[in-house]
Design a protein around this motif. Structure first.
Motif, PDB file in Angstrom:
ATOM      1  N   ALA A  41       0.510   5.905  -7.796  1.00 45.77           N
ATOM      2  CA  ALA A  41       0.163   5.765  -6.305  1.00 45.77           C
ATOM      3  C   ALA A  41       0.731   4.158  -6.065  1.00 45.77           C
ATOM      4  O   ALA A  41       1.565   4.046  -5.149  1.00 45.77           O
ATOM      5  N   ARG A  42       0.232   3.507  -6.807  1.00 41.38           N
ATOM      6  CA  ARG A  42       0.622   2.094  -6.710  1.00 41.38           C
ATOM      7  C   ARG A  42       2.149   1.732  -7.153  1.00 41.38           C
ATOM      8  O   ARG A  42       2.702   0.910  -6.267  1.00 41.38           O
ATOM      9  N   GLU A  43       2.575   2.331  -8.051  1.00 44.29           N
ATOM     10  CA  GLU A  43       3.926   2.249  -8.216  1.00 44.29           C
ATOM     11  C   GLU A  43       4.781   2.679  -7.264  1.00 44.29           C
ATOM     12  O   GLU A  43       5.820   2.053  -6.720  1.00 44.29           O
ATOM     13  N   LEU A  44       4.541   3.848  -6.671  1.00 45.80           N
ATOM     14  CA  LEU A  44       5.480   4.286  -5.402  1.00 45.80           C
ATOM     15  C   LEU A  44       5.242   3.417  -4.175  1.00 45.80           C
ATOM     16  O   LEU A  44       6.082   3.097  -3.496  1.00 45.80           O
ATOM     17  N   TYR A  48       8.202   1.392  -2.311  1.00 43.66           N
ATOM     18  CA  TYR A  48       8.584   1.463  -0.781  1.00 43.66           C
ATOM     19  C   TYR A  48       8.439   0.264  -0.282  1.00 43.66           C
ATOM     20  O   TYR A  48       9.296  -0.333   0.711  1.00 43.66           O
ATOM     21  N   LEU A  49       7.622  -0.713  -0.662  1.00 42.69           N
ATOM     22  CA  LEU A  49       7.549  -2.277  -0.210  1.00 42.69           C
ATOM     23  C   LEU A  49       8.982  -2.666  -0.533  1.00 42.69           C
ATOM     24  O   LEU A  49       9.354  -3.610   0.502  1.00 42.69           O
ATOM     25  N   LYS A  50       9.362  -2.390  -1.932  1.00 46.15           N
ATOM     26  CA  LYS A  50      10.617  -2.975  -2.291  1.00 46.15           C
ATOM     27  C   LYS A  50      11.807  -2.838  -1.308  1.00 46.15           C
ATOM     28  O   LYS A  50      12.665  -3.588  -1.035  1.00 46.15           O
ATOM     29  N   ILE A  51      11.752  -1.551  -0.906  1.00 42.79           N
ATOM     30  CA  ILE A  51      12.669  -1.077   0.022  1.00 42.79           C
ATOM     31  C   ILE A  51      12.383  -1.204   1.533  1.00 42.79           C
ATOM     32  O   ILE A  51      13.117  -0.569   2.387  1.00 42.79           O
ATOM     33  N   ASN A  59       1.277   5.015   3.385  1.00 44.09           N
ATOM     34  CA  ASN A  59       0.862   6.368   3.208  1.00 44.09           C
ATOM     35  C   ASN A  59       0.597   6.931   1.903  1.00 44.09           C
ATOM     36  O   ASN A  59      -0.515   7.780   1.792  1.00 44.09           O
ATOM     37  N   VAL A  60       1.348   6.233   0.962  1.00 43.20           N
ATOM     38  CA  VAL A  60       1.114   6.947  -0.485  1.00 43.20           C
ATOM     39  C   VAL A  60      -0.209   6.477  -0.987  1.00 43.20           C
ATOM     40  O   VAL A  60      -1.100   7.249  -1.448  1.00 43.20           O
TER      41      VAL A  60
END
Length: 163
Positions: A41-44, A48-51, A59-60
């Motif tokens: 969840a953290r990786e995802l 998403y923050l990176k993009i 939401n993740v």
């Protein structure tokens, strides 16, 4: 077809290392869908923050917190803090720690709450304990250290106290 979590996790890290961000993201999505964990969840969320997709990032984490018993309790605590119900937040975090005294996230969140309530010594002790438990998990230790450093800087520069 059974998905082998170790192989998928390795494939994700390999693709990431090779710089294949698109395929690594797809692999991470698959891994999180089949074997959700706070780490996936953290990786995802970080992806998403990176993009620049903050909503998807939030939401993740929120979906994971709501679906996992331990983390749903932490999520309750976070919601209590946002609503100013600090005592209820503290109770939620302590409930998690009663079941797992080494839960890094509960220690970190309780430390942040202690800091918010100007209990700086308690916050420091909680952050240090979380860092010791994180051990070789550099990412987690860095997050905690950065928060701790920011807390100390705030105290020094706001004139609240001296070290």
């Amino acid at each position: 077809m059974q998905i082998n979590i170790i192989n998928v996790g390795f494939l994700y890290k390999l693709l990431l290392f090779l710089g294949n961000e698109s395929s690594s993201h797809e692999t991470l999505e698959l891994l999180h869908k089949k074997h959700p964990s706070i780490n996936t969840a953290r990786e995802l969320s970080n992806y998403y923050l990176k993009i620049d997709d903050e909503e998807k990032s939030d939401n993740v984490i929120q979906d994971f917190f709501e679906s996992d018993k331990t983390y749903s309790e932490l999520y309750k605590g976070i919601r209590h803090v946002k609503a100013g119900r600090f005592k209820l937040a503290e109770e939620a975090y302590k409930k998690v720690l009663k079941k797992d005294k080494n839960n890094i996230d509960a220690l970190r969140l309780l430390g942040l709450l202690a800091f918010k309530n100007k209990n700086y010594t308690i916050a420091e002790n909680l952050f240090i304990k979380a860092i010791k438990i994180a051990g070789t998990n550099i990412l987690v230790a860095n997050i905690i250290l950065n928060r701790f450093a920011a807390s100390i800087s705030f105290i020094i520069f706001s004139g609240i106290g001296a070290l």
